[in-house]
Motif scaffolding. Sequence first.
Motif, mmCIF file in Angstrom:
data_model
loop_
_atom_site.group_PDB
_atom_site.id
_atom_site.type_symbol
_atom_site.label_atom_id
_atom_site.label_comp_id
_atom_site.label_asym_id
_atom_site.label_seq_id
_atom_site.Cartn_x
_atom_site.Cartn_y
_atom_site.Cartn_z
ATOM 1 N N UNK A 1 26.414 65.300 -19.554
ATOM 2 C CA UNK A 1 27.046 66.345 -20.358
ATOM 3 C C UNK A 1 26.055 67.298 -21.024
ATOM 4 N N UNK B 1 28.797 72.187 -29.561
ATOM 5 C CA UNK B 1 29.589 72.201 -28.347
ATOM 6 C C UNK B 1 28.614 72.452 -27.228
ATOM 7 N N UNK B 2 28.522 71.542 -26.320
ATOM 8 C CA UNK B 2 27.482 71.755 -25.315
ATOM 9 C C UNK B 2 27.911 71.577 -23.883
ATOM 10 N N UNK B 3 28.776 70.612 -23.672
ATOM 11 C CA UNK B 3 28.982 70.203 -22.282
ATOM 12 C C UNK B 3 29.301 71.385 -21.384
ATOM 13 N N UNK B 4 30.054 72.353 -21.890
ATOM 14 C CA UNK B 4 30.413 73.428 -21.003
ATOM 15 C C UNK B 4 29.913 74.787 -21.437
#
Lengths: 109, 385
Positions: free
Chosen positions: A49, A102-105
């Motif tokens: 992720x 918020x990182x995954x996307x």
Amino acid sequence: MLSMFTAKAVSLTINDTLVVEQASVKQTVLASALAADIAFPHHCQVGSCGACRCQLVSGEVKQLTDSAYVLSAKAIAQGMILACQSVPKSAVNIKVNLRQRQLADEPQE
Amino acid sequence: MFKYLKFMSFHLMALIAIVSITLGESYISMGFAIWVAVYLGGDILFGDDVHTPSYRFPALLTWQLWLALPLTVILVFVCCWQFASQDIGQYGAWISSLTGYDALQARQNTSVFQYGVMVVYLGLVVGVMATITGHELTHRTWDPVSLLIGRWLLAFSFDANFAIEHVYGHHKYVSTLNDPATAPRGRSVYAHIIISTIKGNISAWHIEQQRLVRKQLAVWRWHNKALRGYAMSLAIMMWVFWLAGWQGLSFFVLMALWAKATLEIVNYMEHYGLVRELNSPVKPHHSWNTNKRVSSWAMFNLTRHSHHHAQGQLPYHQLAPYPDAPQMIGGYLSTFVLTLIPPLWHRLMLPKLQHWDAHFATPAEYHMAQQANQKSKIAAYQACK
Ligand code: FES
């Protein structure tokens, strides 16, 4: 010579503060940080992720998985690593934004 | 000692499969019946195992997993031998001289019905023995031997690329709409088998392509792991064809597709109807968990799925039982059978989902769950408030 047979421990510095004096070389950077009660961002813990990405300022790590699955070529060139997939090989110094992000996307290229 | 042995039940079950298929005739059905009885009955009779012993020699546990590969090869060989017109490798003659049992004669007498049973039987065996061990091994991305053995095991169900999609896709997107392997509320298991298989393969390809681009490597070359994954299955098919011709190959393809379907059915059970916000941490309540003893031993704590997703890097022997996590209806095989009857499955899962919405969901997840109910096309779900 003896150090070859006993698992050595190395220091772990995060954002220029020494946080773990004796981090195990058998544990990931993330695991050592979490064990020291640091709110290190993370989600999946399998290197998928990117939430735990951080910059290796100094020291050497062994990566447990190919970080190119998650990190852009530019990020890798800048010394970004995945804390959940990095085992220290020497004393390491890491820079990370400790606020949960918020990182995954997030677009990464 | 027993704490090591308890994870060796599949080796014994594999031997039962090898023997029963070698003996041919109705022994094939008997072997299948033993498998079903052990995994279905065992969970009903023997309850839960919530222990997490510590191990001084975890390498032994890894060797147990590696053993799955030779066992799978032997099993597929024995099946090919059943289908071949010659006595390949003099296997039948060897069995006869060793035991006095006329294996070649028995092979002649094996009926078409038994061959049909063999497809279902071996697909299940491969699903348990090759796919589940393959899953565990391919999570160990830091250990090239485990990764390689794991991918070969998965290649027996055309699925070496599961190693890519599962770790870098499913673990990232689990319980969101982006995850091919999570079934939304109202989807039937049969639709899920098809959708998840197709989307999973596409996803694996994209993930690998992105990795190669980032490393500035060409996509259509041997370092493409997704291409290599398909080549592995192709190599196994060539081996099967060489052993037993078209008959053997048709058997293998049917068996492998069924084994792949069993994996998708297991995916279906593990996350059916659960929701999660994209980019929110994966928590134990994003999987259906079970601690049934026989399932857990046979499947290396895959059953302890809540912890597996919350901390995906842990080897199976370190997974904790999480008795407070959402619990599946039964053990793995009993729940598996229930999914096959969609109306019954949807009905049985309704109270489970309602409980999940009320007790586990975050406020945002509760809202998403209500939307999922509306989209489910099932009146009883839509009536939920
Ligand atoms: S926690 Fe997801 S990549 Fe490290």
